[in-house]
Scaffold this motif. Structure first.
Motif, PDB file in Angstrom:
ATOM      1  N   VAL A  89       3.589  12.926  -0.768  1.00 45.55           N
ATOM      2  CA  VAL A  89       2.891  13.512  -1.750  1.00 45.55           C
ATOM      3  C   VAL A  89       3.581  13.777  -2.986  1.00 45.55           C
ATOM      4  O   VAL A  89       4.600  14.607  -2.723  1.00 45.55           O
ATOM      5  CB  VAL A  89       1.922  14.639  -1.321  1.00 45.55           C
ATOM      6  N   LEU A  90       3.422  13.337  -4.118  1.00 48.23           N
ATOM      7  CA  LEU A  90       4.152  13.837  -5.248  1.00 48.23           C
ATOM      8  C   LEU A  90       3.728  15.110  -5.743  1.00 48.23           C
ATOM      9  O   LEU A  90       2.556  15.185  -6.111  1.00 48.23           O
ATOM     10  CB  LEU A  90       4.139  12.588  -6.288  1.00 48.23           C
ATOM     11  N   THR A  91       4.814  15.905  -6.148  1.00 45.51           N
ATOM     12  CA  THR A  91       4.632  17.291  -6.625  1.00 45.51           C
ATOM     13  C   THR A  91       5.641  17.479  -8.027  1.00 45.51           C
ATOM     14  O   THR A  91       6.620  16.723  -8.093  1.00 45.51           O
ATOM     15  CB  THR A  91       4.709  18.430  -5.808  1.00 45.51           C
ATOM     16  N   VAL A  92       5.365  18.518  -8.628  1.00 46.14           N
ATOM     17  CA  VAL A  92       6.252  19.011  -9.737  1.00 46.14           C
ATOM     18  C   VAL A  92       6.770  20.543  -9.239  1.00 46.14           C
ATOM     19  O   VAL A  92       5.718  21.176  -9.102  1.00 46.14           O
ATOM     20  CB  VAL A  92       5.701  19.074 -11.105  1.00 46.14           C
ATOM     21  N   GLU A  93       7.821  20.863  -9.355  1.00 48.42           N
ATOM     22  CA  GLU A  93       8.358  22.227  -9.453  1.00 48.42           C
ATOM     23  C   GLU A  93       8.895  22.501 -10.833  1.00 48.42           C
ATOM     24  O   GLU A  93       9.865  22.052 -11.081  1.00 48.42           O
ATOM     25  CB  GLU A  93       9.311  22.436  -8.411  1.00 48.42           C
ATOM     26  N   GLU A  94       8.213  23.159 -11.599  1.00 53.94           N
ATOM     27  CA  GLU A  94       8.281  23.792 -12.722  1.00 53.94           C
ATOM     28  C   GLU A  94       7.602  23.176 -13.880  1.00 53.94           C
ATOM     29  O   GLU A  94       7.729  22.248 -14.515  1.00 53.94           O
ATOM     30  CB  GLU A  94       9.910  23.479 -13.239  1.00 53.94           C
TER      31      GLU A  94
END
Length: 219
Positions: A99-104
């Motif tokens: 599962v692709l996520t973004v941090e920031e």
């Protein structure tokens, strides 16, 4: 292989930008470890330190390319999942879901249309802040006399105007807001405005460890 758990956050993609393989490495996560541990789904973050890159958006796009290369290297053992149904399908086929996520959330640089691009990539969670103030809101620590205070939560500065707009659009696109690193005030802003569940992907219990990234019992 029995697939039993999902992990909400890792920085493996960032580490692989410096070299190495998802098949086997000295990091916390590689294909061998995921299979041995029975991972059903692993969330992979595109993490960008705003202070380290002059164009955080371009860095995030480069990391997304690395994510694709990582999946290709696994030769079908890890596949991206964009929905719960895809995770269940992968589990039935003994395939680990990525599962692709973004941090920031600061990679948006105040450009809300970038959320459409992230959604098309398959990003399904965004950590709204990291350790820097951005257009969405504030992190949950303060700096005093050049020193970082990790024990005094920010109960004053919540989501910015753009943050409220971004969260509303995220929910419409199926992207889950992530409150880890967000100020205490921002957490309670989320609680007021979110119509769907939000998460804290890598926070623990502040009662046990009093640093401000962790959650209070009330949270």
């Amino acid at each position: 292989m029995r697939l039993t758990y999902a992990d909400m956050h890792c920085d493996t993609v960032m580490c692989l930008m410096e070299g190495g393989s998802i098949l086997q490495n000295n990091l916390h996560i590689d294909l061998e470890k995921l299979q041995k541990g029975g991972a059903a789904a692993q969330c992979f973050a595109l993490f960008v330190d705003l202070a380290a890159f002059p164009d955080p958006w371009e860095r995030a796009l480069a990391m997304e390319k690395m994510f694709r290369e990582m999946l290709a290297e696994s030769d079908g053992a890890i596949k991206q999942a964009k929905t719960a149904a895809e995770i269940r399908k992968n589990m039935a086929e003994d395939v680990i879901s990525a599962v692709l996520t973004v941090e920031e959330g600061g990679i948006l640089s105040g450009k809300i249309e970038r959320l459409n691009t992230l959604a098309e990539m398959g990003v399904r969670m965004i950590t709204l802040t990291w350790n820097h103030k951005n257009e969405i809101g504030f992190p949950n620590f303060t700096r005093k006399d050049g020193k970082t205070d990790l024990f005094s939560p920010n109960t004053k500065d919540g989501l910015a105007k753009f943050g409220f707009e971004a969260v509303e659009m995220m929910e419409s696109l199926g992207i889950i807001p992530d409150a880890s690193h967000l100020s205490d005030a921002g957490f309670y802003d989320l609680l007021k405005i979110c119509k769907k569940p939000f998460v804290a992907t890598h926070s623990n219990a502040r009662t046990v460890c009093g640093v401000v990234r962790n959650m209070t019992d009330d949270m």
